[in-house]
Design an enzyme around this catalytic site. Sequence first.
Site, short mmCIF file in Angstrom:
data_model
loop_
_atom_site.label_atom_id
_atom_site.label_comp_id
_atom_site.label_asym_id
_atom_site.label_seq_id
_atom_site.Cartn_x
_atom_site.Cartn_y
_atom_site.Cartn_z
N GLY A 175 -10.04 -69.03 26.32
CA GLY A 175 -9.07 -69.25 27.39
C GLY A 175 -8.43 -67.94 27.86
O GLY A 175 -8.02 -67.82 29.02
N GLU A 189 -10.79 -66.61 30.30
CA GLU A 189 -10.77 -67.47 31.49
C GLU A 189 -9.53 -67.19 32.35
O GLU A 189 -9.60 -67.16 33.57
CB GLU A 189 -10.84 -68.94 31.07
#
Length: 692
Positions: A100, A103
């Site tokens: 994440g 991301e």
Amino acid sequence: MAGSVTDGVAVIVLDNPPVNGLGQALRTRVAEEIQAAVADGSVRAIVITGANGLFSGGADIREFNTPKASAEPTLHTLIRRVESCTKPVVAAIEGHCMGGGLELSLACHYRVARANAQVGLPEVKIGIIPGAGGTQRLPRAAGVETALNMIVSGNAVAAAKLADSGLFDEILDGDLREGAVAFAGRIADKRPLPRVRDRKATHPDAEAFFSFARMNVAAVSKNLPAPVKCVEAVAASVSKPFDEGIRYERELFLALIQSPESRALRHAFFAERAASKIADVPADTPIRPVQKVAVIGAGTMGGGIAMNFLNAGFPVTILETTEEALQRGVATIRRNYESSAKRGKLTAEDVEARMKLLWPTLLYDDIKDADLVIEAVFEEMGVKEKVFRQLDLAAKQGAILATNTSTLDVNKIASFTFRPQDVVGMHFFSPANVMKLLEVVRGDKTAKDVMATVMQLAKKIRKTAVVSGVCDGFIGNRMVEHYLRQALFLVEEGASPQHVDAALERFGMAMGPFRMSDLAGLDIGWAIRKRRYVEKPDVPYSRVADALCEQGRFGQKTGAGWYRYEPGKRDALPDPVVDKIVESYRAEKGVQPRRIDEDEIVGRCIYALVNEGARILEEGIAARASDIDLVYLTGYGFPVHRGGPMLYADMTGLYNVVGAMRGFAARSNVDAAFWQPAPLLARLAAEGKSFT
Ligand SMILES: NC(=O)c1ccc[n+]([C@@H]2O[C@H](COP(=O)([O-])OP(=O)(O)OC[C@H]3O[C@@H](n4cnc5c(N)ncnc54)[C@H](O)[C@@H]3O)[C@@H](O)[C@H]2O)c1
């Protein structure tokens, strides 16, 4: 605004030790700070960076399976806010930037990084695909091939290696925050803001490339669905518009997260973390310093154990009884290192550096400085007694005295010394320099700081340590005995060894029980059984394996066991001689062979593990079911996509497991007592509960 503003650049710091996991509190704060920065007229650009020397390790694993994980602002919400921010957002990356974290950085308008930053999308390792746009943005930012490799492998890559990929706008030296603020100042007024989603992911021959990738990935990840789905998701980044690709990623992600394989991989991931914690040994327990190690016995295990410590840079003294045994042991260690060097895994200098750390000796006086002594001599109580009495005299006060015994009573071994609090079991698996598993056997008197020290040391030598109480065989071998007992009964009753091996290998075991026994040496199992025949006369054993051993068939080392072996080769070849031995054994016992199907083979062998595992758990030999699973995943070739025997039982449903066991009991006229479900198993099944 909250955060700091320098030269018109707001700096937002991801700060959530230890790895800046993107937990709910942090997500909320970042969302608020972005809003404040947008509202603040003096701010021209925003930098997001990480505290603690790293950007972010991704999701906060402490929030897994809690409502916080999906509470607003979710990572998706945050990503949307960053991407649609009207002022430029720059990700400043150092240390780890994973999952994440990567991301989030891909949603920023710019990315700058230090050359040694490590970036990756490791989701595949827990059986899922990146679920916050990673599969659609990374191919657009870093190129399709690079992204595919990173997403399918889950491995981190150094930023320097990606410098030309398009992922980063600048690789920075010097102070990251200063460099990032200066960069942000330079781009602050540029419009339109560049967004990764607006780039195109292209490949000159996409169709051929993805069909080749699908085929290769499917071949190497046979029991795991996630890697192939990674390929599909990356393919969508080329074939679909961005928003459609994101919807497709979501679909695949949601299907995978509910798959049994992902559950198994997540279980293994958490099992590994849980195993290092001991309930009554707090994290702040003082550690005994360990700088020098001694190993007693330079045989199969002693040599391998010594290598673990040499590899980690510890000086190791290795002690033997004769010059000849000592030379042989040292030569084996050197040969192992040289063969690693031939395979390109070590340099010639590495080999010499490691050998230089090794001090061979015949004198106990030479181990007097050792902080840790590991005994790996013959498996006889008399020999262990002699060695531990000598260690008690020779070792310095406070030294940890460990035994690598496989079957003997660690409490008894401790009683040969005047310092039982310093004695512990360190049960390595063969080959000790390769196998990940280390059972740490806690004696009745083992001191807490000894446990804490050994668990920490296990990490340094890159072992997976699992604590076991004292019992015959500890966790792993105590369970495997029942697995092997069933395998032998299956052959006695009518299956061939090949049939049993094939069924369990199809289930996913790295090696069936008969190939495994041939590798370990049939004489070892024979010696254990002979002891059991006397010690445990009421536990039934098939003696079919004894018939092979009586003919000198000890497995690979004698070129013949349950299979035959061509000289110098390890391929297990079916042997008609074995069929004859088995047939005449059955005839002698008056056994009418019957056809046995694969379900029965797998059920009896695996549920034998489960039932004994349940006993181990209720006796407190293992602290948790996941510890048992970890032992089987790291030491016995249990298929990782099934998560270990206890999770497998849970996923099958304990009610069904007990039902199958009752069926085995009804059919067996010799082993009905064994198939009585362990009380813990019976209770959990009746209550509709599970082990994990
Ligand atoms: N082989 C395995 O797969 C395995 C796995 C786990 C644990 N173990 C345990 O490890 C221990 C060693 O097993 P191994 O397979 O290495 O045996 P091994 O026979 O290969 O080696 C034992 C070595 O100890 C030496 N030795 C004997 N008495 C000694 C003494 N008094 N002082 C110093 N050295 C002495 C011998 O000369 C020999 O080199 C045993 O307790 C065994 O149960 C073995």
